[in-house]
Write an enzyme that holds these catalytic residues in place. Structure first.
Site, PDB file in Angstrom:
ATOM      1  N   HIS A   1     -10.852  -3.236 -19.266  1.00 19.20           N
ATOM      2  CA  HIS A   1     -11.822  -2.544 -17.410  1.00 19.20           C
ATOM      3  C   HIS A   1     -11.361  -1.178 -17.846  1.00 19.20           C
ATOM      4  CE1 HIS A   1      -8.645  -4.641 -15.802  1.00 19.20           C
ATOM      5  NE2 HIS A   1      -8.621  -3.218 -14.648  1.00 19.20           N
TER       6      HIS A   1
ATOM      7  N   HIS B   1     -11.513   1.619 -14.232  1.00 20.53           N
ATOM      8  CA  HIS B   1     -12.207   1.559 -12.896  1.00 20.53           C
ATOM      9  C   HIS B   1     -12.122   3.052 -12.757  1.00 20.53           C
ATOM     10  CE1 HIS B   1      -9.472  -1.610 -11.002  1.00 20.53           C
ATOM     11  NE2 HIS B   1      -8.415  -0.958 -12.277  1.00 20.53           N
TER      12      HIS B   1
ATOM     13  N   ASP C   1     -16.032  -3.438  -7.638  1.00 22.55           N
ATOM     14  CA  ASP C   1     -15.104  -3.813  -6.892  1.00 22.55           C
ATOM     15  C   ASP C   1     -15.043  -4.270  -5.683  1.00 22.55           C
ATOM     16  OD1 ASP C   1     -11.872  -3.322  -8.779  1.00 22.55           O
ATOM     17  OD2 ASP C   1     -11.016  -4.356  -6.792  1.00 22.55           O
TER      18      ASP C   1
ATOM     19  N   GLN D   1      -1.818  -3.856 -14.576  1.00 25.58           N
ATOM     20  CA  GLN D   1      -2.642  -4.668 -15.248  1.00 25.58           C
ATOM     21  C   GLN D   1      -2.612  -6.057 -14.208  1.00 25.58           C
ATOM     22  OE1 GLN D   1      -3.181  -4.181 -19.250  1.00 25.58           O
ATOM     23  NE2 GLN D   1      -5.909  -5.778 -18.891  1.00 25.58           N
TER      24      GLN D   1
ATOM     25  N   ASN E   1      -6.014   0.598 -16.421  1.00 26.97           N
ATOM     26  CA  ASN E   1      -4.634   0.217 -17.143  1.00 26.97           C
ATOM     27  C   ASN E   1      -4.003  -0.853 -18.198  1.00 26.97           C
ATOM     28  OD1 ASN E   1      -3.548   0.932 -14.394  1.00 26.97           O
ATOM     29  ND2 ASN E   1      -4.927  -0.575 -13.319  1.00 26.97           N
TER      30      ASN E   1
HETATM   31  P1  AMP Z   1      -6.583  -4.125 -13.167  1.00 23.36           P
HETATM   32  O1  AMP Z   1      -5.372  -4.064 -11.818  1.00 23.36           O
HETATM   33  O2  AMP Z   1      -6.074  -2.552 -13.476  1.00 23.36           O
HETATM   34  O3  AMP Z   1      -6.189  -5.138 -14.074  1.00 23.36           O
HETATM   35  O4  AMP Z   1      -7.481  -3.996 -11.786  1.00 23.36           O
HETATM   36  C1  AMP Z   1      -8.068  -5.045 -11.634  1.00 23.36           C
HETATM   37  C2  AMP Z   1      -9.083  -5.092 -10.374  1.00 23.36           C
HETATM   38  O5  AMP Z   1     -10.321  -6.171 -10.683  1.00 23.36           O
HETATM   39  C3  AMP Z   1      -8.536  -4.820  -9.196  1.00 23.36           C
HETATM   40  O6  AMP Z   1      -8.967  -3.792  -8.825  1.00 23.36           O
HETATM   41  C4  AMP Z   1     -10.068  -6.200  -8.506  1.00 23.36           C
HETATM   42  O7  AMP Z   1      -9.996  -6.237  -7.553  1.00 23.36           O
HETATM   43  C5  AMP Z   1     -10.753  -6.321  -9.421  1.00 23.36           C
HETATM   44  N1  AMP Z   1     -11.462  -7.765  -9.211  1.00 23.36           N
HETATM   45  C6  AMP Z   1     -10.424  -9.085  -9.873  1.00 23.36           C
HETATM   46  N2  AMP Z   1     -11.173 -10.126  -9.462  1.00 23.36           N
HETATM   47  C7  AMP Z   1     -12.511  -9.656  -9.739  1.00 23.36           C
HETATM   48  C8  AMP Z   1     -13.806  -9.710  -9.227  1.00 23.36           C
HETATM   49  N3  AMP Z   1     -14.051 -11.496  -8.843  1.00 23.36           N
HETATM   50  N4  AMP Z   1     -14.733  -9.465  -9.354  1.00 23.36           N
HETATM   51  C9  AMP Z   1     -14.839  -8.147  -8.711  1.00 23.36           C
HETATM   52  N5  AMP Z   1     -13.395  -7.322  -8.785  1.00 23.36           N
HETATM   53  C10 AMP Z   1     -12.463  -8.076  -9.115  1.00 23.36           C
END
Ligand code: AMP
Ligand code: ZN
Length: 135
Positions: free
Chosen positions: A99, A101, A30, A93, A86
């Site tokens: 996805h 975590h 991440d 989310q 999420n």
């Molecule tokens: P969520 O809030 O559960 O939708 O998680 C989205 C996650 O994606 C967050 O922890 C962000 O830091 C991560 N994220 C968003 N864009 C990228 C990216 N380009 N590469 C890696 N992680 C990302």
């Protein structure tokens, strides 16, 4: 899903720090980690959330999570692991492509994955038990 960033990452159109990849998933670090080693399991096929994820993919995702955290806990010598997933904006989310975590934890870290426990009221309990059925 042409404009979905996780479709592009999972399918290799956008580069990512990839820990593992197979036909069905990509596992990446991440970019905004809650803790060192925070990784994401991203299916290559687009499904917005867990409600829409095929059962088979959901099963494979959990088995993959088990494998990744078992390996990573030795590498990072961590004390625990959170698996967070999420669904919906209200749940935090921000990327609407399913996805998981995988967040390594150390004693005394401040990753902040917690909530303040409330109390299960009789009213809530009765309401939910009376409405919920897996039939
Ligand atoms: P969520 O809030 O559960 O939708 O998680 C989205 C996650 O994606 C967050 O922890 C962000 O830091 C991560 N994220 C968003 N864009 C990228 C990216 N380009 N590469 C890696 N992680 C990302
Ligand atoms: Zn997508």
């Amino acid at each position: 899903m042409k404009e979905c960033i996780f479709c592009k990452i999972a399918n290799g159109e956008i580069p990512s720090a990839t820990l593992y990849e197979n036909e069905e998933f990509r596992v990446i670090l991440d970019l905004g980690p809650a803790a060192k080693g925070h990784a994401l399991i991203i299916p290559k096929a687009h499904h917005a959330n867990l409600y829409e994820l095929p059962d088979e993919t959901a099963g494979h995702a959990m088995i993959l999570a088990k494998k990744v955290i078992t390996k990573m806990k030795d590498i990072l010598d961590c004390d625990g692991y959170n698996i967070v997933q999420n669904n919906g904006e209200a749940a935090g989310q921000t990327v609407f492509h399913f996805h998981m975590h995988l967040i390594p934890r150390k004693e005394g870290d401040h990753a902040g994955i917690s909530w303040t426990p409330g109390t299960l009221t009789e009213e809530d309990k009765e309401e939910i038990l009376s409405k919920f059925s897996m039939e």
